[in-house]
Design a protein around this motif. Structure first.
Motif, PDB file in Angstrom:
ATOM      1  N   TRP A  44       0.820  -1.205   0.000  1.00 31.30           N
ATOM      2  CA  TRP A  44       0.000   0.000   0.000  1.00 31.30           C
ATOM      3  C   TRP A  44       0.862   1.266   0.000  1.00 31.30           C
ATOM      4  O   TRP A  44       0.471   2.289  -0.556  1.00 31.30           O
ATOM      5  CB  TRP A  44      -0.942   0.000   1.208  1.00 31.30           C
ATOM      6  CG  TRP A  44      -1.976  -1.074   1.128  1.00 31.30           C
ATOM      7  CD1 TRP A  44      -2.093  -2.171   1.929  1.00 31.30           C
ATOM      8  CD2 TRP A  44      -3.034  -1.168   0.166  1.00 31.30           C
ATOM      9  NE1 TRP A  44      -3.153  -2.948   1.537  1.00 31.30           N
ATOM     10  CE2 TRP A  44      -3.754  -2.355   0.456  1.00 31.30           C
ATOM     11  CE3 TRP A  44      -3.439  -0.381  -0.896  1.00 31.30           C
ATOM     12  CZ2 TRP A  44      -4.861  -2.749  -0.288  1.00 31.30           C
ATOM     13  CZ3 TRP A  44      -4.543  -0.773  -1.639  1.00 31.30           C
ATOM     14  CH2 TRP A  44      -5.237  -1.941  -1.338  1.00 31.30           C
ATOM     15  N   THR A  55       0.652   4.079  -2.927  1.00 32.00           N
ATOM     16  CA  THR A  55       0.491   5.497  -2.596  1.00 32.00           C
ATOM     17  C   THR A  55       1.553   6.351  -3.259  1.00 32.00           C
ATOM     18  O   THR A  55       1.274   7.438  -3.786  1.00 32.00           O
ATOM     19  CB  THR A  55       0.545   5.694  -1.074  1.00 32.00           C
ATOM     20  OG1 THR A  55      -0.499   4.931  -0.462  1.00 32.00           O
ATOM     21  CG2 THR A  55       0.389   7.161  -0.705  1.00 32.00           C
ATOM     22  N   GLN A  97      -4.830  12.274  -0.350  1.00 35.39           N
ATOM     23  CA  GLN A  97      -4.619  10.914   0.133  1.00 35.39           C
ATOM     24  C   GLN A  97      -4.668  10.851   1.656  1.00 35.39           C
ATOM     25  O   GLN A  97      -5.310   9.971   2.236  1.00 35.39           O
ATOM     26  CB  GLN A  97      -3.261  10.396  -0.356  1.00 35.39           C
ATOM     27  CG  GLN A  97      -3.180  10.133  -1.847  1.00 35.39           C
ATOM     28  CD  GLN A  97      -3.883   8.863  -2.243  1.00 35.39           C
ATOM     29  OE1 GLN A  97      -3.831   7.866  -1.537  1.00 35.39           O
ATOM     30  NE2 GLN A  97      -4.547   8.875  -3.385  1.00 35.39           N
ATOM     31  N   THR A 121      -7.646   9.090   3.832  1.00 33.09           N
ATOM     32  CA  THR A 121      -7.244   7.926   4.626  1.00 33.09           C
ATOM     33  C   THR A 121      -7.587   8.113   6.097  1.00 33.09           C
ATOM     34  O   THR A 121      -8.087   7.187   6.756  1.00 33.09           O
ATOM     35  CB  THR A 121      -5.739   7.669   4.467  1.00 33.09           C
ATOM     36  OG1 THR A 121      -5.460   7.410   3.091  1.00 33.09           O
ATOM     37  CG2 THR A 121      -5.309   6.479   5.291  1.00 33.09           C
ATOM     38  N   MET A 128     -10.784   8.469  -1.187  1.00 30.88           N
ATOM     39  CA  MET A 128      -9.857   7.516  -0.590  1.00 30.88           C
ATOM     40  C   MET A 128     -10.384   7.007   0.745  1.00 30.88           C
ATOM     41  O   MET A 128      -9.995   5.923   1.201  1.00 30.88           O
ATOM     42  CB  MET A 128      -8.488   8.165  -0.420  1.00 30.88           C
ATOM     43  CG  MET A 128      -7.393   7.219   0.078  1.00 30.88           C
ATOM     44  SD  MET A 128      -7.199   5.749  -0.958  1.00 30.88           S
ATOM     45  CE  MET A 128      -6.723   6.498  -2.516  1.00 30.88           C
ATOM     46  N   ILE A 136       0.086   5.003   4.143  1.00 35.29           N
ATOM     47  CA  ILE A 136      -0.156   6.247   3.414  1.00 35.29           C
ATOM     48  C   ILE A 136       0.867   7.307   3.819  1.00 35.29           C
ATOM     49  O   ILE A 136       1.405   8.032   2.973  1.00 35.29           O
ATOM     50  CB  ILE A 136      -1.584   6.754   3.671  1.00 35.29           C
ATOM     51  CG1 ILE A 136      -2.598   5.796   3.048  1.00 35.29           C
ATOM     52  CG2 ILE A 136      -1.769   8.164   3.108  1.00 35.29           C
ATOM     53  CD1 ILE A 136      -2.533   5.737   1.541  1.00 35.29           C
ATOM     54  N   VAL A 182       3.273   9.042   1.084  1.00 32.75           N
ATOM     55  CA  VAL A 182       3.160  10.483   0.855  1.00 32.75           C
ATOM     56  C   VAL A 182       4.456  11.194   1.231  1.00 32.75           C
ATOM     57  O   VAL A 182       4.953  12.059   0.498  1.00 32.75           O
ATOM     58  CB  VAL A 182       1.977  11.064   1.654  1.00 32.75           C
ATOM     59  CG1 VAL A 182       2.000  12.588   1.618  1.00 32.75           C
ATOM     60  CG2 VAL A 182       0.657  10.549   1.100  1.00 32.75           C
TER      61      VAL A 182
END
Length: 341
Positions: free
Chosen positions: A43, A47, A66, A70, A113, A141, A145
Motif C-alpha cells: 500500500w 500510494t 490521500q 485515509t 480515498m 499512506i 506520501v
C-alpha cells in the motif's frame, strides 16, 4: 564529456525525469516499509505511485487528498469493526459506515480515498487485532506520501523558474502577434480576441510556474527572485494594453487616415525592438540567471518611440499606456538580482 552530454539530453526530457522520480519514490517507499516492518508494504508503494507527480504543486495536492481521505476512512472504520466484534453481520456493519462515506465522496470527490480505506479495513480478513488494520493503512499512506514529497523536492526537480520564463517569452510573442495584426488590419476584432485567448492560456502557464516556484523553497519568492515574482503581473498588464491598442486602431474606418502607414511602421519598429529584447531576456533567464543587464535595459528604454505627433487622441493615449508598461517590464528584466538565488 560526450557521455555526459548524451545523459544530459536524456535528463532534459520530461518523461524520463518523471520516470526516474517515480522509480526512486517507489523504491524508497518499499525500503521504508520493509524497515518499519509493515505487514502490507504494497500500500505504501501504491500510494507513492499515485502521489508522485511531475510538479511539487500537484504532488502536494495529491498527497493532501490521500492523507485526508485515509484519516477519515480509518476513523470511520472503527465503527463497523466494533459492530463486527459484537457479532453484527459483515455487510450490515459495512453498510452503516459505507453510506455516509459514499455521500461524502459524492459531495467532495477528493475524499474518495476514505471509501477505499474503509473497504480495506473492514472487508479484508486479518489474523491480528482488527483495530490494527486502519492503523496499518494510515502508516502506509504516511510513508508513501512522505517519500513522494521528498522525491519531488530533491530528485530532478522540473525547475519552475525555467518554465516560467520560457512561457513568458511565448506570451510576449503572442502579444506581438496581436499588435502586428491590429497594425496590418488583416483580421477583425473577433480574430484579435481569439489571439488574446491564446495569449491568456500562455499567461496561465507562467502563473502556474511561478506558483510552483513559490513552493520550491521556504524563503519567500519576493526576496529570492523578485523578477520572477513580479513577472505574471507585468505580463498581464501588457496583455491588456495590447487589447486596448488593438481596439483603438480597429475602432472605426476613419482611423486609417489619422495614422499614416509610414508613421505606424516607425512606431511599430520602435516598440517591437523593446518586445524583441524582452523575449531575448526571458529566453536567457530560462537557461540561467544573468545579471548586469541594467545598462542594456536603459538603452532599450531610451530607444522606445514617442507617441507625440499622433493626431488621434485615443491611439496616442493607448500607445502611451503600452509604452509605460513596456518600460516597466524592461526595467524589471534589467534588474541585476543574480546574487539572490
Amino acid at each position: 564529456m560526450a557521455s555526459f552530454s548524451f545523459s544530459a539530453r536524456w535528463l532534459n526530457n520530461a518523461t524520463v525525469r518523471q520516470t526516474i522520480r517515480l522509480l526512486v519514490s517507489v523504491g524508497l517507499s518499499g525500503l521504508v516499509a520493509l524497515i518499519t516492518r509493515l505487514q502490507e508494504p504494497g500500500w505504501a508503494l501504491i500510494t507513492s505511485v499515485i502521489v508522485t507527480q511531475s510538479s511539487i504543486t500537484e504532488t502536494l495536492s495529491s498527497g493532501r487528498y490521500q492523507l485526508v481521505g485515509t484519516f477519515i476512512g480509518a476513523a470511520v472504520s472503527i465503527l463497523p469493526i466494533t459492530l463486527l466484534i459484537f457479532h453484527w453481520p459483515l455487510w450490515q456493519a459495512f453498510t452503516v459506515a459505507f453510506v455516509p462515506l459514499a455521500v461524502l465522496a459524492s459531495w467532495r470527490p477528493n475524499t474518495r480515498m476514505a471509501v477505499v480505506t474503509l473497504m480495506i479495513a473492514t472487508l479484508f480478513p486479518t489474523q491480528d487485532d482488527p483495530y490494527l488494520r486502519p492503523v496499518e493503512r494510515v502508516l502506509s499512506i504516511l510513508i508513501g506520501v512522505s517519500v513522494s514529497m521528498v522525491v519531488s523536492y530533491v530528485v530532478l526537480h522540473e525547475q519552475a523558474r525555467r518554465d516560467a520564463f520560457r512561457n513568458a517569452a511565448t506570451t510576449v510573442r503572442k502579444i506581438v502577434d496581436i499588435l502586428a495584426h491590429a497594425r496590418d488590419r488583416d483580421i477583425d476584432w473577433l480574430g484579435i480576441q481569439d489571439l488574446n485567448d491564446e495569449c491568456a492560456a500562455s499567461l496561465r502557464k507562467v502563473q502556474a510556474a511561478v506558483e510552483e516556484a513559490r513552493r520550491e523553497r521556504w524563503r519567500p519568492l519576493e526576496q529570492r527572485d523578485p523578477m520572477l515574482a513580479a513577472l505574471p503581473k507585468a505580463l498581464r498588464q501588457l496583455q491588456m494594453d495590447s487589447l486596448v491598442v488593438a481596439r483603438a486602431i480597429l475602432r472605426s474606418p476613419k482611423t486609417r487616415s489619422t495614422l499614416t502607414r509610414d508613421k505606424a511602421e516607425a512606431l511599430s519598429a520602435g516598440v517591437m525592438r523593446g518586445f524583441d529584447w524582452i523575449i531575448t531576456r526571458c529566453e536567457a533567464e530560462a537557461v540561467s540567471r544573468s545579471g548586469e543587464e541594467y545598462r542594456v535595459a536603459a538603452g532599450v528604454i531610451s530607444g522606445l518611440p514617442s507617441e507625440n505627433g499622433i493626431d488621434d487622441e485615443i491611439i496616442s493615449f493607448a500607445l502611451h499606456i503600452l509604452k509605460t508598461d513596456l518600460t516597466s517590464l524592461i526595467r524589471l528584466l534589467g534588474e541585476d538580482d543574480a546574487d539572490r538565488a
